[in-house]
Design an enzyme around this catalytic site. Sequence first.
Site, short mmCIF file in Angstrom:
data_model
loop_
_atom_site.label_atom_id
_atom_site.label_comp_id
_atom_site.label_asym_id
_atom_site.label_seq_id
_atom_site.Cartn_x
_atom_site.Cartn_y
_atom_site.Cartn_z
N ILE A 1 -4.43 2.94 -2.04
CA ILE A 1 -4.79 3.54 -0.75
C ILE A 1 -5.85 2.65 -0.12
O ILE A 1 -6.86 2.32 -0.75
CB ILE A 1 -5.34 4.97 -0.93
CG1 ILE A 1 -4.31 5.86 -1.64
CG2 ILE A 1 -5.73 5.57 0.41
CD1 ILE A 1 -4.87 7.19 -2.09
N GLY B 1 -6.24 -0.61 -9.03
CA GLY B 1 -7.23 -0.95 -8.02
C GLY B 1 -6.90 -0.28 -6.70
O GLY B 1 -5.88 0.38 -6.56
N ARG B 2 -7.81 -0.45 -5.73
CA ARG B 2 -7.62 0.09 -4.38
C ARG B 2 -7.13 1.54 -4.41
O ARG B 2 -6.14 1.88 -3.77
CB ARG B 2 -6.63 -0.78 -3.59
CG ARG B 2 -7.21 -2.12 -3.20
CD ARG B 2 -6.38 -2.80 -2.14
NE ARG B 2 -6.98 -4.08 -1.77
CZ ARG B 2 -6.50 -4.88 -0.83
NH1 ARG B 2 -5.42 -4.51 -0.15
NH2 ARG B 2 -7.09 -6.02 -0.56
N SER B 3 -7.87 2.37 -5.09
CA SER B 3 -7.41 3.74 -5.25
C SER B 3 -8.52 4.77 -4.99
O SER B 3 -8.78 5.63 -5.83
CB SER B 3 -6.87 3.93 -6.67
OG SER B 3 -5.86 3.04 -6.99
N GLN C 1 0.82 -1.20 0.00
CA GLN C 1 0.00 0.00 0.00
C GLN C 1 0.87 1.27 0.00
O GLN C 1 1.81 1.39 0.77
CB GLN C 1 -0.91 0.02 1.23
CG GLN C 1 -1.86 -1.16 1.35
CD GLN C 1 -2.84 -1.27 0.21
OE1 GLN C 1 -3.31 -2.36 -0.12
NE2 GLN C 1 -3.17 -0.15 -0.41
#
EC number: 4.2.2.10
Length: 379
Positions: A234, A255-257, A197
């Site tokens: 994030i 992804g995961r943003s 991360q």
Amino acid sequence: MKTTFLVSLATAALSSTAAAVSVSGSAEGFAKGVTGGGSATAVYPDTIDELVSYLGDDEARVIVLSKTFDFTDSEGTTTETGCAPWGTDAACQVAINQNDWCTNYQPDAPSVSVTYDNAGTLGITVNSDKTLIGEGSAGVIKGKGLRLVSGTSNVIIQNIAITDINPKYVWGGDAITLNDVDMVWIDHVTTARIARQHIVLGTEADNRVTISNSFINGESDYSATCDGYHYWGIYLDGSSDMVTMKGNYIYHTSGRSPKVQGNTLLHAVNNYWHDNSDHAFEIGEGAYVLAEGNVFQNIPTVAEDPIEGELFASPSESANEVCSTYLGRVCELNGFGSSGTFNQADTDFLSKFEGKNIASADSYSSVASSVASSAGNTL
């Protein structure tokens, strides 16, 4: 006369240095009022040991980074068996078997040998009442991140870069970790080539956090999607978190943003998402997301399905009028270019913003150009 002139020059030089290392601006949004090290006399660490000591002691400090602090090889390396859950192509990240993750969660993945730098796996402890600031573009921490946990509060991190933390290896380390903290301002920070991360807020309450004007650079030789687009951007997962994200440039991710869940109230305003190979938001159970005035350019899926939390995506001028009741102003429309749809309009959770420090919002029309040129360690 000559003595007076020399004294004047010295005084001017000191004043110039002081101006160069002072905090620029102040936090907007939920972390408004954070002071960090306040008026403490600035210290300039020269070695990685001095940097670790200053960040981890109990004194209020203003810590100025005037060079690169390279932690690579400072704690040795480890070679062991990991796994390749995303494939064995050269562009794929592979995983360290941390806490038997490969064994328990990826038993069918091919086993591979991994050699990673130990320093990257756990960030530098940052205690309360600290300002960490870079001098110009010189302040860089390489090979190790920052870790704020266990009640740490009142911290400013501004105008630095955190880079090159085991980029090939998932579980090789995070750039900035928060868990059980309060009043943290992350501003004008660049993160690049990170194992996992770029910014993670753990499962304990992280209370009031502002992430602003920062550059999440997902361009990497390795990724979990095997395409050079970093997946782990994030992650906001706290049990009672209020997070403002304003003016950030989130680039080249997959992804995961961000990924948002737990019990997290997120105000995402005037950010620029650019060039994503899959999706930006993951909105899980316990997420409450208000997104306004942002720009999404070349983002195939703005929010991954299913959306399990609540989202107000500021979808129209008429719908956005509801914000006046809770924010004291209407919400700003988001802007889109070659991107997916983003129009959910849950409103029940907007009452959570009442009485809080709310960041201002500008029209999306100028966001892309202004954010791309100013985000990161550009002060």
